[in-house]
Scaffold this active site. Structure first.
Site, short mmCIF file in Angstrom:
data_model
loop_
_atom_site.label_atom_id
_atom_site.label_comp_id
_atom_site.label_asym_id
_atom_site.label_seq_id
_atom_site.Cartn_x
_atom_site.Cartn_y
_atom_site.Cartn_z
N VAL A 134 -10.91 3.38 -3.47
CA VAL A 134 -10.55 2.89 -4.81
C VAL A 134 -11.59 1.85 -5.21
CG1 VAL A 134 -8.83 1.72 -6.23
CG2 VAL A 134 -8.09 3.33 -4.46
N ASP B 212 0.85 -1.20 0.00
CA ASP B 212 0.00 0.00 0.00
C ASP B 212 0.88 1.25 0.00
OD1 ASP B 212 -3.22 0.52 0.97
OD2 ASP B 212 -1.82 2.20 1.12
N HIS C 129 -10.40 -4.83 -3.28
CA HIS C 129 -9.07 -5.13 -2.77
C HIS C 129 -9.19 -5.60 -1.33
CE1 HIS C 129 -10.02 -0.84 -2.44
NE2 HIS C 129 -9.45 -0.89 -1.25
N HIS D 235 -7.17 -5.58 2.10
CA HIS D 235 -6.04 -5.07 2.87
C HIS D 235 -5.49 -6.22 3.72
CE1 HIS D 235 -6.98 -0.67 2.34
NE2 HIS D 235 -8.20 -1.14 2.15
N ASN E 277 -13.13 -3.01 2.33
CA ASN E 277 -14.05 -1.90 2.55
C ASN E 277 -15.02 -1.79 1.36
OD1 ASN E 277 -12.67 -1.16 4.92
ND2 ASN E 277 -11.18 0.04 3.75
P1 5GP Z 1 -9.74 1.71 0.41
O1 5GP Z 1 -9.82 3.00 1.17
O2 5GP Z 1 -10.43 1.85 -0.94
O3 5GP Z 1 -10.19 0.51 1.18
O4 5GP Z 1 -8.20 1.45 0.15
C1 5GP Z 1 -7.50 1.97 -0.94
C2 5GP Z 1 -6.04 1.83 -0.61
O5 5GP Z 1 -5.30 1.99 -1.81
C3 5GP Z 1 -5.52 2.88 0.37
O6 5GP Z 1 -4.97 2.22 1.50
C4 5GP Z 1 -4.49 3.65 -0.42
O7 5GP Z 1 -3.37 4.01 0.35
C5 5GP Z 1 -4.12 2.68 -1.53
N1 5GP Z 1 -3.71 3.30 -2.77
C6 5GP Z 1 -4.38 4.30 -3.45
N2 5GP Z 1 -3.72 4.58 -4.59
C7 5GP Z 1 -2.64 3.76 -4.65
C8 5GP Z 1 -1.59 3.57 -5.60
O8 5GP Z 1 -1.53 4.23 -6.65
N3 5GP Z 1 -0.65 2.63 -5.29
C9 5GP Z 1 -0.72 1.87 -4.16
N4 5GP Z 1 0.27 0.99 -3.97
N5 5GP Z 1 -1.69 2.02 -3.25
C10 5GP Z 1 -2.64 2.94 -3.49
#
Ligand code: 5GP
Ligand code: ZN
Length: 114
Positions: free
Chosen positions: A96, A30, A100, A102, A87
């Site tokens: 995003v 991440d 995914h 985590h 999430n």
């Molecule tokens: P969400 O909030 O949708 O559950 O998690 C999205 C995750 O994607 C976040 O923890 C954020 O830090 C990670 N993230 C967003 N953009 C990128 C990216 O371009 N590269 C990587 N490696 N992680 C990303």
């Protein structure tokens, strides 16, 4: 999906620190880690949210969980423990819109989540 960050990572158009890959999933670190270990496991196929998971695509969730367990083993935190989180939508904290998992580890995680 042309404008999806995670599809661009799958396509190699955006760099990522990849830690695991098979035919169905990709896992990478991440960008903004919330624990000493924070890996994201994604399906290579674009699925926007858990609500969009079809019966046909459901096995990918098993593949994601198995990848998480393998990553935990390979990175040495399987025994001490870790957390997997998916999430969904606004109140779930999804930012995003490509599903995914985590994988968080490296410290004792509190419960309940905020
Ligand atoms: P969400 O909030 O949708 O559950 O998690 C999205 C995750 O994607 C976040 O923890 C954020 O830090 C990670 N993230 C967003 N953009 C990128 C990216 O371009 N590269 C990587 N490696 N992680 C990303
Ligand atoms: Zn996508």
């Amino acid at each position: 999906m042309a404008d999806c960050i995670f599809c661009k990572i799958v396509a190699g158009e955006i760099p990522a620190k990849v830690v695991f890959e098979d035919e169905a999933v990709l896992a990478f670190e991440d960008l903004n880690p919330q624990a000493p270990e924070h890996v994201l496991v994604i399906p290579k196929k674009h699925i926007a949210t858990l609500n969009d998971l079809s019966a046909e695509d459901a096995p990918v969730i098993g593949a994601m969980s198995r990848a998480a367990a393998r990553i935990a083993h390979d990175r040495g935190f399987a025994e001490i423990g870790y957390r997997t989180v998916m999430n969904c939508n606004e109140h779930g904290g999804q930012t995003v819109y490509h599903i995914h998992m985590h994988v968080l580890a490296g410290r004792a995680l509190s419960w309940p989540p905020g």
